[in-house]
Design an enzyme around this catalytic site. Sequence first.
Site, short mmCIF file in Angstrom:
data_model
loop_
_atom_site.label_atom_id
_atom_site.label_comp_id
_atom_site.label_asym_id
_atom_site.label_seq_id
_atom_site.Cartn_x
_atom_site.Cartn_y
_atom_site.Cartn_z
N TYR A 140 123.99 79.64 149.17
CA TYR A 140 125.01 80.25 148.30
C TYR A 140 124.63 81.68 147.91
O TYR A 140 125.45 82.60 147.98
CB TYR A 140 125.16 79.35 147.07
CG TYR A 140 126.20 79.75 146.06
CD1 TYR A 140 127.56 79.56 146.31
CD2 TYR A 140 125.83 80.29 144.82
CE1 TYR A 140 128.51 79.88 145.36
CE2 TYR A 140 126.78 80.61 143.86
CZ TYR A 140 128.13 80.40 144.14
OH TYR A 140 129.07 80.73 143.19
N LYS A 144 126.67 85.04 148.73
CA LYS A 144 127.20 85.87 147.64
C LYS A 144 126.62 87.28 147.68
O LYS A 144 127.29 88.24 147.32
CB LYS A 144 126.93 85.19 146.29
CG LYS A 144 127.74 83.90 146.09
CD LYS A 144 129.24 84.13 146.21
CE LYS A 144 130.07 82.96 145.71
NZ LYS A 144 131.52 83.18 145.91
P1 NDP Z 1 136.12 75.57 141.76
O1 NDP Z 1 135.21 74.63 142.47
O2 NDP Z 1 136.74 75.18 140.46
O3 NDP Z 1 137.30 76.06 142.75
C1 NDP Z 1 136.98 76.45 144.05
C2 NDP Z 1 138.25 76.90 144.73
O4 NDP Z 1 137.94 77.27 146.09
C3 NDP Z 1 139.29 75.78 144.83
O5 NDP Z 1 140.57 76.33 144.72
C4 NDP Z 1 139.05 75.24 146.22
O6 NDP Z 1 140.17 74.60 146.80
C5 NDP Z 1 138.77 76.54 146.97
N1 NDP Z 1 138.09 76.26 148.24
C6 NDP Z 1 136.85 75.75 148.42
N2 NDP Z 1 136.58 75.61 149.72
C7 NDP Z 1 137.68 76.05 150.39
C8 NDP Z 1 138.02 76.14 151.77
N3 NDP Z 1 137.16 75.77 152.73
N4 NDP Z 1 139.24 76.63 152.09
C9 NDP Z 1 140.11 76.99 151.13
N5 NDP Z 1 139.86 76.92 149.81
C10 NDP Z 1 138.65 76.45 149.45
O7 NDP Z 1 135.26 76.88 141.59
P2 NDP Z 1 135.31 78.07 140.52
O8 NDP Z 1 136.69 78.32 140.07
O9 NDP Z 1 134.23 77.83 139.54
O10 NDP Z 1 134.80 79.25 141.46
C11 NDP Z 1 135.65 80.26 142.00
C12 NDP Z 1 134.78 81.33 142.61
O11 NDP Z 1 133.91 81.86 141.60
C13 NDP Z 1 133.87 80.81 143.72
O12 NDP Z 1 133.79 81.76 144.75
C14 NDP Z 1 132.53 80.66 143.02
O13 NDP Z 1 131.47 80.76 143.94
C15 NDP Z 1 132.57 81.80 142.04
N6 NDP Z 1 131.66 81.63 140.91
C16 NDP Z 1 131.83 80.61 140.00
C17 NDP Z 1 130.95 80.47 138.94
C18 NDP Z 1 131.07 79.40 137.90
O14 NDP Z 1 130.18 79.29 137.04
N7 NDP Z 1 132.13 78.59 137.91
C19 NDP Z 1 129.82 81.39 138.77
C20 NDP Z 1 129.73 82.41 139.76
C21 NDP Z 1 130.64 82.51 140.79
P3 NDP Z 1 140.35 72.99 146.67
O15 NDP Z 1 140.95 72.74 145.32
O16 NDP Z 1 141.25 72.66 147.80
O17 NDP Z 1 138.98 72.39 146.82
#
Ligand code: NDP
Length: 234
Positions: A140, A144
């Site tokens: 990851y 990132k």
């Molecule tokens: P969530 O796990 O709540 O949501 C992840 C999202 O990504 C969902 O909409 C999911 O869709 C989508 N997704 C995952 N894999 C795929 C794929 N192969 N194709 C299409 N869509 C996909 O995560 P967060 O909202 O917490 O995170 C959002 C972003 O922020 C990410 O990039 C994460 O790395 C980053 N981030 C988050 C942090 C945190 O503390 N929450 C901290 C730092 C960064 P589906 O619903 O279909 O699974």
Amino acid sequence: MGRSVMVTGGNRGIGLAVATALAADGDRVAVTHRDTAPPDGLLGVHAEMTDAESIDAAFEKAETAHGPVEVLVVNAGITRDTLFLRMDEQDFTDVVDVNLQGAFRTVRRAVRGMVRARWGRIILISSMTYAYGAPGQVNYAAAKAGMLGMARSLAWELGPRNITVNVVAPGLIDTAMSRAITDRRRDHLLSITPLGRAGDTADVAAAVRYLAGESGRFVTGAVLPVSGGLGLGG
Ligand code: NDP
């Protein structure tokens, strides 16, 4: 504002907050989703980040409804945490494929219209792990960190075409992704966060709104931490 916006992974978590905030400003917002229904009030377009054809089809649908995408928020991401000695190549490849290569595929599709319009905003959602790394997150953190190199190179290439490319680096934000970590890990992260608490999805949305808006017009190639100070100086 009234711009055509695409948010990947906009069906929940941070992506949903970003999409909702931009829609509230008057933008025409499409969100990608997979198996679950799209959120009410937003245009849902089915897309799988590991599949360029699926991304292309999502853009076709969004652009038919809203016009060429002018603001792209690359937010979809996954974790597959495990210590390096146990991490197999698939764990690494899968995380890079969604987070980093997915960003490449999505940006490549989005820039067509932006180049034609000589205007665009691209925002990549990275993570503060790009700076400080994390045990169990070799895959990851590598993905990132890769997003920063991508954004900075894109900023050079696309700047002359009036397209800005920036990175938002969240710290611990309260979503399904962060709720999956152990209490021990969460306590550790909070202990190295000067504000001493997790952030809301709305905090990330506010940063994206700034970079996507008129006020962010002279900012490109930047990394904006939204982390309560976690990783400061990184
Ligand atoms: P969530 O796990 O709540 O949501 C992840 C999202 O990504 C969902 O909409 C999911 O869709 C989508 N997704 C995952 N894999 C795929 C794929 N192969 N194709 C299409 N869509 C996909 O995560 P967060 O909202 O917490 O995170 C959002 C972003 O922020 C990410 O990039 C994460 O790395 C980053 N981030 C988050 C942090 C945190 O503390 N929450 C901290 C730092 C960064 P589906 O619903 O279909 O699974």
